[in-house]
Design a protein around this motif. Structure first.
Motif, PDB file in Angstrom:
ATOM      1  N   ASN B 526      54.868  -9.243 -34.907  1.00 31.97           N
ATOM      2  CA  ASN B 526      54.137  -9.423 -33.654  1.00 31.97           C
ATOM      3  C   ASN B 526      54.647  -8.429 -32.609  1.00 31.97           C
ATOM      4  O   ASN B 526      53.877  -7.763 -31.921  1.00 31.97           O
ATOM      5  N   TYR B 527      55.970  -8.308 -32.544  1.00 34.42           N
ATOM      6  CA  TYR B 527      56.542  -7.372 -31.580  1.00 34.42           C
ATOM      7  C   TYR B 527      56.145  -5.925 -31.899  1.00 34.42           C
ATOM      8  O   TYR B 527      55.729  -5.169 -31.023  1.00 34.42           O
ATOM      9  N   TYR B 528      56.279  -5.535 -33.158  1.00 36.83           N
ATOM     10  CA  TYR B 528      55.951  -4.145 -33.516  1.00 36.83           C
ATOM     11  C   TYR B 528      54.495  -3.832 -33.195  1.00 36.83           C
ATOM     12  O   TYR B 528      54.167  -2.771 -32.676  1.00 36.83           O
ATOM     13  N   LEU B 529      53.614  -4.768 -33.502  1.00 42.69           N
ATOM     14  CA  LEU B 529      52.196  -4.519 -33.261  1.00 42.69           C
ATOM     15  C   LEU B 529      51.902  -4.389 -31.771  1.00 42.69           C
ATOM     16  O   LEU B 529      51.149  -3.524 -31.352  1.00 42.69           O
ATOM     17  N   LEU B 530      52.526  -5.258 -30.975  1.00 48.00           N
ATOM     18  CA  LEU B 530      52.171  -5.200 -29.550  1.00 48.00           C
ATOM     19  C   LEU B 530      52.780  -3.980 -28.854  1.00 48.00           C
ATOM     20  O   LEU B 530      52.226  -3.490 -27.876  1.00 48.00           O
ATOM     21  N   THR B 531      53.892  -3.462 -29.362  1.00 47.78           N
ATOM     22  CA  THR B 531      54.400  -2.231 -28.739  1.00 47.78           C
ATOM     23  C   THR B 531      53.621  -1.016 -29.214  1.00 47.78           C
ATOM     24  O   THR B 531      53.400  -0.095 -28.440  1.00 47.78           O
ATOM     25  N   ASP B 532      53.249  -0.996 -30.489  1.00 50.46           N
ATOM     26  CA  ASP B 532      52.566   0.197 -30.990  1.00 50.46           C
ATOM     27  C   ASP B 532      51.098   0.242 -30.596  1.00 50.46           C
ATOM     28  O   ASP B 532      50.533   1.314 -30.442  1.00 50.46           O
ATOM     29  N   TRP B 533      50.477  -0.902 -30.480  1.00 51.85           N
ATOM     30  CA  TRP B 533      49.044  -0.930 -30.149  1.00 51.85           C
ATOM     31  C   TRP B 533      48.801  -1.863 -28.966  1.00 51.85           C
ATOM     32  O   TRP B 533      48.164  -2.905 -29.104  1.00 51.85           O
ATOM     33  N   PRO B 534      49.288  -1.513 -27.786  1.00 50.85           N
ATOM     34  CA  PRO B 534      49.201  -2.454 -26.660  1.00 50.85           C
ATOM     35  C   PRO B 534      47.765  -2.831 -26.314  1.00 50.85           C
ATOM     36  O   PRO B 534      47.517  -3.962 -25.900  1.00 50.85           O
ATOM     37  N   LEU B 535      46.842  -1.911 -26.493  1.00 47.45           N
ATOM     38  CA  LEU B 535      45.474  -2.232 -26.109  1.00 47.45           C
ATOM     39  C   LEU B 535      44.733  -2.964 -27.223  1.00 47.45           C
ATOM     40  O   LEU B 535      43.961  -3.873 -26.983  1.00 47.45           O
ATOM     41  N   GLU B 536      44.975  -2.565 -28.433  1.00 48.38           N
ATOM     42  CA  GLU B 536      44.188  -3.101 -29.539  1.00 48.38           C
ATOM     43  C   GLU B 536      44.693  -4.460 -30.026  1.00 48.38           C
ATOM     44  O   GLU B 536      43.918  -5.300 -30.448  1.00 48.38           O
ATOM     45  N   TYR B 537      45.992  -4.642 -30.008  1.00 47.70           N
ATOM     46  CA  TYR B 537      46.544  -5.866 -30.593  1.00 47.70           C
ATOM     47  C   TYR B 537      46.738  -6.930 -29.524  1.00 47.70           C
ATOM     48  O   TYR B 537      47.201  -6.641 -28.433  1.00 47.70           O
ATOM     49  N   GLN B 538      46.386  -8.166 -29.890  1.00 44.50           N
ATOM     50  CA  GLN B 538      46.614  -9.242 -28.945  1.00 44.50           C
ATOM     51  C   GLN B 538      47.815 -10.065 -29.359  1.00 44.50           C
ATOM     52  O   GLN B 538      47.900 -10.528 -30.492  1.00 44.50           O
ATOM     53  N   ASP B 539      48.729 -10.214 -28.440  1.00 43.75           N
ATOM     54  CA  ASP B 539      49.951 -10.984 -28.665  1.00 43.75           C
ATOM     55  C   ASP B 539      49.610 -12.344 -29.282  1.00 43.75           C
ATOM     56  O   ASP B 539      48.664 -12.994 -28.870  1.00 43.75           O
ATOM     57  N   ASP B 540      50.388 -12.752 -30.276  1.00 42.57           N
ATOM     58  CA  ASP B 540      50.134 -14.029 -30.948  1.00 42.57           C
ATOM     59  C   ASP B 540      51.228 -15.044 -30.626  1.00 42.57           C
ATOM     60  O   ASP B 540      52.324 -14.966 -31.161  1.00 42.57           O
ATOM     61  N   PRO B 541      50.925 -15.995 -29.771  1.00 38.94           N
ATOM     62  CA  PRO B 541      51.961 -16.979 -29.387  1.00 38.94           C
ATOM     63  C   PRO B 541      52.488 -17.751 -30.588  1.00 38.94           C
ATOM     64  O   PRO B 541      53.644 -18.161 -30.601  1.00 38.94           O
ATOM     65  N   GLN B 542      51.661 -17.948 -31.601  1.00 41.22           N
ATOM     66  CA  GLN B 542      52.105 -18.719 -32.761  1.00 41.22           C
ATOM     67  C   GLN B 542      53.115 -17.951 -33.607  1.00 41.22           C
ATOM     68  O   GLN B 542      53.676 -18.485 -34.538  1.00 41.22           O
ATOM     69  N   SER B 543      53.301 -16.680 -33.290  1.00 37.40           N
ATOM     70  CA  SER B 543      54.308 -15.911 -33.997  1.00 37.40           C
ATOM     71  C   SER B 543      55.534 -15.715 -33.123  1.00 37.40           C
ATOM     72  O   SER B 543      56.328 -14.815 -33.348  1.00 37.40           O
ATOM     73  N   ARG B 544      55.640 -16.531 -32.125  1.00 40.30           N
ATOM     74  CA  ARG B 544      56.794 -16.403 -31.247  1.00 40.30           C
ATOM     75  C   ARG B 544      57.663 -17.647 -31.354  1.00 40.30           C
ATOM     76  O   ARG B 544      57.174 -18.739 -31.593  1.00 40.30           O
ATOM     77  N   PHE B 545      58.927 -17.430 -31.132  1.00 36.51           N
ATOM     78  CA  PHE B 545      59.866 -18.530 -31.038  1.00 36.51           C
ATOM     79  C   PHE B 545      59.451 -19.398 -29.852  1.00 36.51           C
ATOM     80  O   PHE B 545      58.902 -18.905 -28.876  1.00 36.51           O
ATOM     81  N   VAL B 546      59.709 -20.694 -29.943  1.00 30.13           N
ATOM     82  CA  VAL B 546      59.206 -21.642 -28.956  1.00 30.13           C
ATOM     83  C   VAL B 546      59.447 -21.199 -27.506  1.00 30.13           C
ATOM     84  O   VAL B 546      58.575 -21.325 -26.646  1.00 30.13           O
ATOM     85  N   ASN B 547      60.597 -20.623 -27.216  1.00 27.42           N
ATOM     86  CA  ASN B 547      60.896 -20.218 -25.838  1.00 27.42           C
ATOM     87  C   ASN B 547      59.869 -19.233 -25.295  1.00 27.42           C
ATOM     88  O   ASN B 547      59.457 -19.299 -24.150  1.00 27.42           O
ATOM     89  N   GLU B 548      59.503 -18.283 -26.160  1.00 31.05           N
ATOM     90  CA  GLU B 548      58.566 -17.266 -25.696  1.00 31.05           C
ATOM     91  C   GLU B 548      57.137 -17.793 -25.723  1.00 31.05           C
ATOM     92  O   GLU B 548      56.278 -17.293 -25.013  1.00 31.05           O
ATOM     93  N   ARG B 549      56.900 -18.803 -26.556  1.00 32.32           N
ATOM     94  CA  ARG B 549      55.564 -19.377 -26.596  1.00 32.32           C
ATOM     95  C   ARG B 549      55.356 -20.260 -25.374  1.00 32.32           C
ATOM     96  O   ARG B 549      54.289 -20.308 -24.782  1.00 32.32           O
ATOM     97  N   LYS B 550      56.416 -20.955 -24.967  1.00 36.25           N
ATOM     98  CA  LYS B 550      56.290 -21.883 -23.844  1.00 36.25           C
ATOM     99  C   LYS B 550      56.842 -21.320 -22.542  1.00 36.25           C
ATOM    100  O   LYS B 550      56.860 -22.002 -21.530  1.00 36.25           O
ATOM    101  N   HIS B 551      57.314 -20.121 -22.585  1.00 36.88           N
ATOM    102  CA  HIS B 551      57.817 -19.461 -21.375  1.00 36.88           C
ATOM    103  C   HIS B 551      58.865 -20.281 -20.647  1.00 36.88           C
ATOM    104  O   HIS B 551      58.878 -20.390 -19.418  1.00 36.88           O
TER     105      HIS B 551
END
Ligand SMILES: Cc1cc2nc3c(=O)[nH]c(=O)nc-3n(C[C@H](O)[C@H](O)[C@H](O)COP(=O)(O)OP(=O)(O)OC[C@H]3O[C@@H](n4cnc5c(N)ncnc54)[C@H](O)[C@@H]3O)c2cc1C
Ligand code: SF4
Ligand code: FES
Lengths: 110, 811
Positions: B526-551
């Motif tokens: 998820n991290y690699y995709l969002l840094t390499d393709w910031p416009l095309e890729y949409q961040d996936d909260p379900q691929s984040r550890f709970v802290n980053e999903r729930k902020h």
């Protein structure tokens, strides 16, 4: 067995979970695929981690606290960890999630 | 009657002649073999692993007594040939004469010694034979050694000694190492790797004199006056074909002994092979062509048709951890075009030089797996028009639909050369495997592939793997997790190279073995995709550890901690009141001041998060990202605003930096600080990026840490203006974002790419700096925003249970 409607499948994010609160504790409802759901106790047998906050992958969930992985079919912890979570019957009917009411109603101490 | 064959020199070339000859016609000749060294043939190029301790001398002997005996070869080792009498057809050894019908000269070459004053002192040696190697092996941690010459031999000597803890300095006259084989960028990476091994390297250094004491070397004096003390001085500045004997015998010589395509000298009964010859104006210094010569000479001796042809050569360096490859011609020139690939996190550099749709040169550092494929394209002059776009990614990307790293090898044609030293192609190896060679040793024994310098070992293993499939166990690099065999580095490269823009694409095209990854790989991808393709890729909260999903940060009891941002550590009474009110309203049990200069509300219930955020938002407070692998805080001191020592507006700069960087995701957490003067009250020098203000500007240093590892930052640069300081910070952040392995803190990334590389990318190369800043800005156009506000607006519902049966029952 009687089923209780707890909501529409789209209210649970794909590869995510939502909580159902009951008198006997919280139940996590997991959505592992477009039309695939599982239900299990929310509390990790290790140290009580909230499983509904874990990362859902395949038909498993990883506990957010210490990364135990549970198979949602059997409830068994995977790999080297030993432990088991209770799994509850759940099914989908026309996009509604139906949970077995034994999971949510207070059981007698019989 | 059998013909008498005399061979002068038992080196790498003559060893091969004898093998071919006695294999093909065991009884054709009575053979006598002279060698000045007191031993028979051994694998000279493996002296370097002997020096570094990776091999023993016994392991590099290619022909032992039993072998010579079995072939009936009379050995006269330790006996130098002093004269050849062509009229009488007699060779004069130190211990007596011997007549010949045919003669092979294989005297190799002599190391060139620069005739500096003092070059005859004790302890000044070359690097050519076992004796030299043993002298170097006699050095230890208490010794200093100077090596003159930053070419292949000098560097192998230096690295070998450094492996024993010797204090080694390499003195090289040119501006970068191995300038004949490498371009500047690769030479630079090589220098860095060697420096990491503790070797000191002086470039553009002219030696003036060798200083001695009691007849023994004491130091090398450079012409700028520097004195480099040493106990041993190794000169590795080049070789000269050893032609003395031939010249005296009246054979035609130039730089080397003249030979024709059959390796025959100006005398039809005298052959010559190896480094002592000159063929068509060229002399030789690598074993691959010598082996070809040896084969031709053996055939010619047996009066078979054969002709030696010169080929393009490739070079590798046998220093563990310095993976380089160079082939062909890589000079810049009109009509030439470069394709360059760099992967700073892995220290990888690749450059291809193209002329009229043909590959003419290749230089690689750090990842040389595709070397033989490129080498094949160069030698064959293949048109690369069709694959130009993806050429640099190697054969795995050419038409194949799988990203299996082995497919590169699978894609090689049978005639592709695998072992450069021995000229063994893939077809021969496959043949040997099919005939029963099922491991590396068996392939080595059967084909000689990887039996000389050994750098092709990995490739040979891959051929084994491709041919035998599961029957062969490959030694592998650490994959990301159980879902794939690929490493983080592989995946990053493939995401860019194959333009994979969704997780599904990664799982599918890179052959994930699980349906949708696991808790280890998903956040990384998820991290690699969002840094390499910031416009095309949409961040996936379900691929984040709970802290980053729930902020918010999950605590051990399942509650959360909430930390609003305080820009540069500055707050206002209104903000403080809002925080106090929120703490009251949501029964926050603990309110704590953090090390990052802000206030932490601990023990907030998950369900209350959207409500407390909404309250805080109303007072203008936003998420502090205290939970993220992303920008955390920019700690500041009060600087010129209040402090009598302050040199610049450190608070102002801290706030500006935080406003620019906030919301950005990085491989691991990113902490900054700005101090107003070197008293450093903001503790900037143990942050990932620290700025210390001085009278003349801003010192920016990076790579600090104060966690499980405590590290002081290293200086990146000093710049005069605030604007430039901001630019540098943005550029360095972006470079780390693009190159860092997920969960590597900045200092780990820095350790891999090296400060020199970062400086080149971010400080010196202005164009590149601007490009990094632009890419950072592009990404921030998506991510510079408050996730709390967004969640309050769009996701508040998901923080509550989907159904609550406790309420129903209570009614
Ligand atoms: C440390 C080191 C590392 C190297 N690494 C590589 C590498 O990685 N890859 C590569 O391709 N090449 C490498 N080379 C170069 C390679 O070793 C040479 O190209 C090769 O050994 C030359 O073979 P040759 O048979 O011509 O000469 P040699 O192997 O030098 O053999 C010549 C022999 O002739 C003997 N001799 C000379 N004069 C007389 C005489 N009058 N009477 C009797 N005997 C005599 C010498 O003692 C010597 O033993 C390396 C060389 C060194 C020293
Ligand atoms: S770092 Fe220097 S300017 Fe900043 S508060 Fe400390 S003494 Fe003052
Ligand atoms: S509480 Fe679930 S793994 Fe520790």
């Amino acid at each position: 067995m009687s089923w209780i409607d707890i909501g529409h499948i789209d209210e649970v994010p794909l590869r995510g979970a939502r909580l159902v609160k009951t008198h006997i504790g919280c139940i996590a409802v997991f959505r592992t695929a477009e039309a695939e759901v599982f239900a299990a106790t929310n509390s990790c047998p290790h140290k009580g981690g909230p499983l509904s906050e874990g990362i859902v992958h395949g038909q498993s969930v990883t506990c957010p606290l210490h990364n135990w992985v549970f198979d949602l079919n059997t409830g068994e912890a995977q790999g080297a960890d030993a432990g088991r979570i209770t799994i509850y019957p759940v099914r989908l009917e026309e996009d509604r999630i139906l949970l077995d009411d034994s999971a949510v109603t207070r059981r007698s101490a019989a | 009657m059998k013909q008498r064959l005399v061979v002068i020199g038992a080196g790498m070339a003559s060893g091969r002649v004898l093998e071919h000859l006695t294999d093909a016609a065991p009884d054709a000749f009575d053979i006598t073999l002279f060698n000045a060294e007191p031993r028979g043939n051994y694998n000279r190029i493996m002296l370097s692993p002997v020096l570094s301790g990776e091999k023993t001398y016994e392991e590099i002997v290619t022909h032992d007594d039993a072998w010579y005996a079995a072939r009936g070869i009379a050995c006269r080792f330790g006996e130098k040939v002093e004269k050849i009498d062509r009229e009488m057809k007699v060779v004069e050894g130190a211990n007596g004469h011997i007549p010949y019908d045919k003669l092979v000269i294989a005297t190799g070459s002599n190391p060139f010694m620069i005739p500096l004053p003092g070059h005859n002192l004790d302890g000044v040696i070359a690097y050519r034979d076992l004796e030299d190697t043993q002298q170097m092996m006699g050095m230890g941690p208490n010794n200093k050694v100077v090596v003159i010459g930053g070419g292949l031999l000098g560097l192998e000597a230096a690295a070998g000694m450094a492996a024993h803890g010797v204090d080694v300095t390499v003195v090289h006259i040119m501006g970068h190492l191995m300038e004949r084989q490498l371009d500047e960028a690769a030479g630079y990476l090589l220098k860095k790797s060697l420096e990491d091994k503790g070797i000191k390297i002086c470039l553009q250094a002219n030696s003036k004199e060798i200083l001695g004491e009691d007849g023994k070397v004491r130091a090398l004096l450079l012409d700028d006056g520097t004195e480099l003390p040493c106990d041993l001085l190794v000169m590795a500045v080049g070789i000269r074909p050893n032609t003395a004997l031939a010249q005296e015998a009246g054979l035609a010589t130039g730089r080397g002994i003249h030979v024709d395509d059959q390796m025959v000298t100006s005398d039809p009964d005298v052959f010559a092979v190896g480094e002592c010859v000159e063929h068509d104006g060229e002399v030789f210094g690598l074993v691959a062509p010598l082996y070809d010569q040896a084969k031709v000479a053996a055939q010619a001796l047996l009066e078979e048709d054969a002709a030696f042809m010169q080929k393009t050569l490739s070079t590798k360096l046998k220093v563990t951890g310095c993976d380089l490859f160079s082939a062909g011609d890589f000079a810049e020139g009109p009509g030439r075009e470069d394709i360059v690939f760099r992967d700073p996190s892995r220290g990888v550099y690749k450059r291809l030089v193209i002329e009229e749709d043909r590959l003419v040169g290749a230089v690689m550092y750090g990842d040389t797996a595709d070397g033989s494929w490129f080498f094949g394209l160069i030698k064959d002059g293949t048109s690369i028009e069709e694959m130009r776009e993806t050429l640099i990614f190697g054969p795995a990307y050419q038409g194949g639909d799988t990203a299996d790293p082995l497919s590169a090898v699978a894609a090689l044609p049978p005639e592709a050369e695998i072992c450069g030293c021995n000229g063994v192609c893939k077809g021969e190896i496959v043949e040997a495997i099919n005939a029963g060679a099922d491991d590396l040793d068996a392939v080595r024994a059967g084909t000689k592939a990887s039996a000389s310098c050994g750098t092709c070992t990995g490739l040979v293993e891959q051929v084994l793997q491709v041919t035998l499939g599961d029957d062969f166990q490959m030694p592998t690099a650490q994959p990301i997790c159980g879902c794939t065999d690929l490493t983080h580095e592989d995946v990053r490269r493939l995401i860019k190279g194959q333009e994979l823009k969704s997780q599904a694409a990664v799982w599918q095209d890179l052959g994930w073995t699980t349906p949708n990854g696991c808790h280890v790989c998903r956040p990384a991808i998820n991290y690699y995709l969002l840094t390499d393709w910031p416009l095309e890729y949409q961040d996936d909260p379900q691929s984040r550890f709970v802290n980053e999903r729930k902020h918010a940060n999950i605590q051990k009891d399942g509650t959360f901690s909430v930390v609003p941002r305080m820009w540069g550590g500055i707050t206002t009474p209104d903000e403080l009141r809002a925080i106090a009110n929120a703490a009251d309203k949501y029964d926050v049990p603990t309110v704590k001041v953090t090390g990052g200069q802000r206030i932490d509300l601990l023990g907030v219930k998950g369900e209350d998060l959207p409500a407390i955020w909404s309250d805080l938002n109303k007072a203008g407070l936003v998420s502090g990202h205290a939970y993220s692998k992303g920008l955390r805080t920019v700690k500041t001191c009060v600087g010129t605003d209040h402090c009598r020592f302050g040199t610049q507006d450190s608070t102002g700069l801290g706030i500006k930096l935080e406003k620019i960087l906030w919301g950005s995701w990085t491989p691991h957490k990113l902490k900054l600080a700005v101090s107003g003067c070197p008293r450093n009250c903001a503790e900037a020098t143990c942050k990932d990026i620290g700025v210390v203000c001085v009278d003349s500007g801003y010192q920016i240093s990076i790579g600090g840490a104060a966690g499980m590892d405590v590290k002081e930052t290293e200086l990146l640069c000093q710049v005069p203006t605030e604007d430039e300081a901001i630019e540098i910070v943005m550029a360095v952040t972006q470079a780390y974002r693009e190159g860092g392995k997920y969960l590597d803190r900045l200092y780990k990334w820095l350790g891999k790419v090296g400060m020199g590389w970062v400086q080149a990318q971010v400080v010196e190369d202005l164009e590149n700096r601007a490009a990094l800043v632009a890419r950072f800005e592009l990404s921030q156009s998506i991510y510079r925003k408050d996730p709390w506000a967004e969640h309050v607006k769009e996701k508040a519902r998901t923080y509550a249970p989907i159904a609550d049966f406790t309420l129903e029952a209570a009614e």
